[in-house]
Design a protein around this motif. Sequence first.
Motif, short mmCIF file in Angstrom:
data_model
loop_
_atom_site.label_atom_id
_atom_site.label_comp_id
_atom_site.label_asym_id
_atom_site.label_seq_id
_atom_site.Cartn_x
_atom_site.Cartn_y
_atom_site.Cartn_z
N CYS A 16 30.82 38.80 44.28
CA CYS A 16 31.71 37.70 44.39
C CYS A 16 33.21 38.02 44.41
N VAL A 17 32.95 37.58 42.47
CA VAL A 17 33.90 37.02 41.87
C VAL A 17 35.32 38.03 41.75
N MET A 20 36.32 38.00 45.68
CA MET A 20 37.31 36.71 45.95
C MET A 20 38.70 37.05 45.63
N GLY A 21 38.37 37.01 43.76
CA GLY A 21 39.51 37.44 43.00
C GLY A 21 40.83 38.24 43.50
N TYR A 23 40.73 38.95 47.29
CA TYR A 23 41.16 37.69 48.39
C TYR A 23 42.12 37.24 48.32
N THR A 24 42.31 36.58 46.84
CA THR A 24 43.19 35.38 45.91
C THR A 24 44.46 36.51 45.81
N LEU A 71 42.03 28.54 47.81
CA LEU A 71 41.60 29.87 47.61
C LEU A 71 41.36 29.93 46.42
N GLU A 72 42.28 29.85 45.38
CA GLU A 72 42.61 29.86 43.33
C GLU A 72 41.05 29.56 43.47
N HIS A 75 37.68 30.54 43.79
CA HIS A 75 37.91 31.94 42.76
C HIS A 75 37.16 31.65 41.30
N ARG A 76 38.11 30.38 40.82
CA ARG A 76 37.99 29.64 39.35
C ARG A 76 36.31 29.23 39.51
N ALA A 79 34.06 32.10 39.18
CA ALA A 79 34.05 32.89 38.22
C ALA A 79 33.03 31.71 36.84
#
Length: 327
Positions: A16-17, A20-21, A23-24, A71-72, A75-76, A79
């Motif tokens: 997922c990370v 998502m990274g 995608y971001t 989004l950012e 992601h964090r 993570a």
Amino acid sequence: MGIQALLRVTLVFTLCVILMGAYTRLSDAGLGCPDWPGCYGMLKVPSQQHELAQAQDAFPGLEVEPKKAWLEMIHRYIAGALGLLVLVVFILCLKKLDAPKKLPTIIAILILFQAALGMWTVTMKLMPVVVMSHLIGGFTLISLLFLLYLRTKPLRIPGGDIVARKLAPLALASMGVLILQIILGGWTSSNYAALACTSLPICEGDWYKNLQLTQAFNPFQGVHETYEFGVLDYSSRMTIHVAHRFGAILTTGILLWLAYKLFTRSQSALLKRASLVLVGLVILQVGLGISNVVLHLPLGIAVSHNAGAAMLLMTLVFINYALWRKA
């Protein structure tokens, strides 16, 4: 929760990370928050009027873009949750007498380095070598976690001794080629070169006359206020893109050859199934790569291309683990 179940959850979070990274990054939201680890000095995206005023005072000249900022931050958040899961895995492995110790330690150190790379990605304004390193760190993390999972779940491959001795070097070389191709993909993405060529099979026009190998693969691209949207000229980006395509052709051939050898020579049903999975993933990944070019990098397909690379790498980790253990 047992360590195997926890590792399965951790693997899902790691994937997922990675996604998502991607995608971001592909949404051009890598600088959605100009600071780290918060967003405009806060733990969430500023939305209230007083929060927006505070953000404006702290970062004059920057406009808060909520969609990119969220989004950012999402992601964090994911993570951060992954970091906690890795910490729990590390502690459980230390406590469990028969669990591996060195590999969980390496993974714990890697997750800390990944956090540092995440910070540098923002503070260095998307410098390509940092962005690519962050991406490679994610793939390395999921590979090592999967390897740890395999080590806690011993494999039984009857009748595989002979084929293992003969095919283990080929499997290792195949994984090396795949890793180089993933690195090339990361360099392509971090330099915004994914659409440098929009025709098939290689590139449009007299592309071979415009190759700029030295400039294209120089990790030091000078000092810039920001590296968002890339700083290289067209010829350099085209060179990167062409290299990634040639790498894809080479990687496809080697992985399919490995799958053929495994299926025809292995006596293990497990390895035969792994070879079929490998073929399916290679075909899917090639199709996604072609779709990215033909459809001009649609977000869903581009993110899926990252997922395909992760699944291919995990498949090669499994095959190598199975073969080298018997060897």
